[in-house]
Design a protein around this motif. Structure first.
Motif, PDB file in Angstrom:
ATOM      1  N   ARG A   1      -6.412   9.425   6.359  1.00 35.38           N
ATOM      2  CA  ARG A   1      -7.117  10.369   5.486  1.00 35.38           C
ATOM      3  C   ARG A   1      -7.037   9.965   4.021  1.00 35.38           C
ATOM      4  NH1 ARG A   1      -6.820  16.563   7.556  1.00 35.38           N
ATOM      5  NH2 ARG A   1      -6.828  16.100   9.778  1.00 35.38           N
TER       6      ARG A   1
ATOM      7  N   LEU B   1      -6.589   7.147   2.699  1.00 37.76           N
ATOM      8  CA  LEU B   1      -7.264   5.883   2.390  1.00 37.76           C
ATOM      9  C   LEU B   1      -8.771   5.939   2.595  1.00 37.76           C
ATOM     10  CD1 LEU B   1      -4.681   3.443   4.005  1.00 37.76           C
ATOM     11  CD2 LEU B   1      -5.159   3.719   1.560  1.00 37.76           C
ATOM     12  N   SER B   2      -9.258   7.057   3.122  1.00 37.82           N
ATOM     13  CA  SER B   2     -10.698   7.138   3.363  1.00 37.82           C
ATOM     14  C   SER B   2     -11.436   7.271   2.024  1.00 37.82           C
ATOM     15  CB  SER B   2     -11.020   8.325   4.277  1.00 37.82           C
ATOM     16  OG  SER B   2     -10.641   9.511   3.619  1.00 37.82           O
ATOM     17  N   PRO B   3     -12.726   6.853   1.985  1.00 39.58           N
ATOM     18  CA  PRO B   3     -13.458   6.946   0.720  1.00 39.58           C
ATOM     19  C   PRO B   3     -13.464   8.396   0.238  1.00 39.58           C
ATOM     20  CG  PRO B   3     -14.744   5.810   2.419  1.00 39.58           C
ATOM     21  CD  PRO B   3     -13.524   6.320   3.097  1.00 39.58           C
ATOM     22  N   SER B   4     -13.244   8.587  -1.033  1.00 39.25           N
ATOM     23  CA  SER B   4     -13.055   9.907  -1.662  1.00 39.25           C
ATOM     24  C   SER B   4     -12.075  10.795  -0.875  1.00 39.25           C
ATOM     25  CB  SER B   4     -14.379  10.615  -1.946  1.00 39.25           C
ATOM     26  OG  SER B   4     -15.098  10.852  -0.768  1.00 39.25           O
ATOM     27  N   GLY B   5     -11.027  10.133  -0.375  1.00 36.08           N
ATOM     28  CA  GLY B   5      -9.971  10.854   0.354  1.00 36.08           C
ATOM     29  C   GLY B   5      -9.120  11.697  -0.583  1.00 36.08           C
TER      30      GLY B   5
ATOM     31  N   LYS C   1      -0.971   9.799  -3.707  1.00 29.31           N
ATOM     32  CA  LYS C   1      -1.296   8.664  -4.580  1.00 29.31           C
ATOM     33  C   LYS C   1      -0.319   8.669  -5.755  1.00 29.31           C
ATOM     34  CE  LYS C   1      -6.054   8.439  -3.089  1.00 29.31           C
ATOM     35  NZ  LYS C   1      -7.399   8.979  -3.246  1.00 29.31           N
TER      36      LYS C   1
ATOM     37  N   LYS D   1       0.822  -1.213   0.000  1.00 31.15           N
ATOM     38  CA  LYS D   1       0.000   0.000   0.000  1.00 31.15           C
ATOM     39  C   LYS D   1       0.860   1.269   0.000  1.00 31.15           C
ATOM     40  CE  LYS D   1      -4.555   0.135   0.224  1.00 31.15           C
ATOM     41  NZ  LYS D   1      -5.023  -0.264  -1.094  1.00 31.15           N
TER      42      LYS D   1
END
Ligand SMILES: Nc1nc2c(ncn2[C@@H]2O[C@H](COP(=O)(O)OP(=O)(O)OP(=O)(O)O)[C@@H](O)[C@H]2O)c(=O)[nH]1
Ligand SMILES: [Mg+2]
Length: 246
Positions: A110, A112-116, A170, A4
């Motif tokens: 943060r 990795l949170s959905p729509s982060g 990312k 990751k």
């Protein structure tokens, strides 16, 4: 095998810090159950940091060492580490324990949170952050930020600490193989050449350096000015086509 997070630690003469830093990173990321690799990029340190790092790597397969013999400075060391990474998320942290590795827990949470966010910057200037040290050091840091804002006003927007050396992002947001940083400041290039829908900042308190010596000097400020000019030129003339076509 993919992981990751690929976290790069650029080092030059940090033999007294690297062990504790790796221990703290490892326990922080294990606590949040994040799959990670640590890539130490050392420029053949005279204090044999690379040897200490290789000892750590022998005991933990998640740690790798790149020993460079003709180093081209801190920022390029980070890019070389990223070029050899396997993670979907890339990151960097200083090797002198000035950046508290425990902050990685919130930063990773943060991103990795959905729509982060696409990038999370650890910021000395966000609310709750702090920058101890000599007044003159703080003034120099502020001046560098003012100058960067003047040159890249649109891109830097509301980012409070565009000079931070501690951030994760990312991998898909930046053209890793097109980065050509000069000197010390990698984040600026990453912000100017990357594509970000959302940028986030997490505050942290910069620690005093306890061991080893600082490598920043006037030469780094000269490189910084040169880097700003080169980056501006690249932004105007060369940004198109730096992302590989899918
Ligand atoms: N690989 C590599 N790492 C470097 C080089 N110069 C500095 N570093 C590392 O980059 C990190 C930041 O360098 P520092 O000298 O602490 O810079 P700084 O934090 O901006 O300055 P101080 O606040 O004075 O410590 C540390 O882990 C250094 O060991 C270099 O030329 N090559
Ligand atoms: Mg430092």
């Amino acid at each position: 095998m993919p992981v990751k997070l690929s976290l790069v630690i650029p080092t030059y003469n940090e033999s007294s810090n690297i062990g504790e830093l790796c221990r703290r990173i490892t326990s922080s990321l294990e606590e949040i159950r994040l799959d990670f690799e640590i890539i130490i990029v050392d420029d053949d340190s005279r204090d044999l940091t690379w040897q200490v790092a290789e000892g750590l790597a022998a005991r933990d397969p998640r740690i790798r060492v790149i020993r460079r013999f003709r180093g081209k400075g801190l920022a390029q060391a980070v890019v070389d580490g990223w070029k050899n990474s396997r993670g979907e998320i890339l990151g960097v942290i200083d090797g002198d324990l000035q950046h508290p590795p425990e902050t990685l827990k919130e930063m990773s949470g943060r991103i990795l949170s959905p729509s982060g966010p696409d990038i999370v910057i650890a910021s000395r200037y966000a609310e709750g952050g702090s920058f101890p040290g000599r007044r003159w050091q703080r003034v120099k840091s502020r001046l560098a930020i003012i100058l960067a804002r003047a040159v890249f006003s649109g891109i830097l927007g509301k980012i409070k600490d565009p000079m931070s050396g501690f951030f994760i992002l990312k991998k898909e947001a930046i053209p890793v193989f097109s980065l050509k940083p000069l000197g010390y400041k990698i984040l600026l290039e990453v912000l100017v050449l990357g594509r970000y829908a959302k940028v986030d900042e997490v505050s942290y308190q910069l620690n005093f350096r306890h061991e080893g010596r600082s490598k920043t000097g006037w030469k780094q400020y000269f490189f910084y000015l040169l880097h700003l000019l080169r980056l501006k030129k690249r932004q105007i003339f060369g940004k198109k086509g730096i992302f590989p076509k899918k």
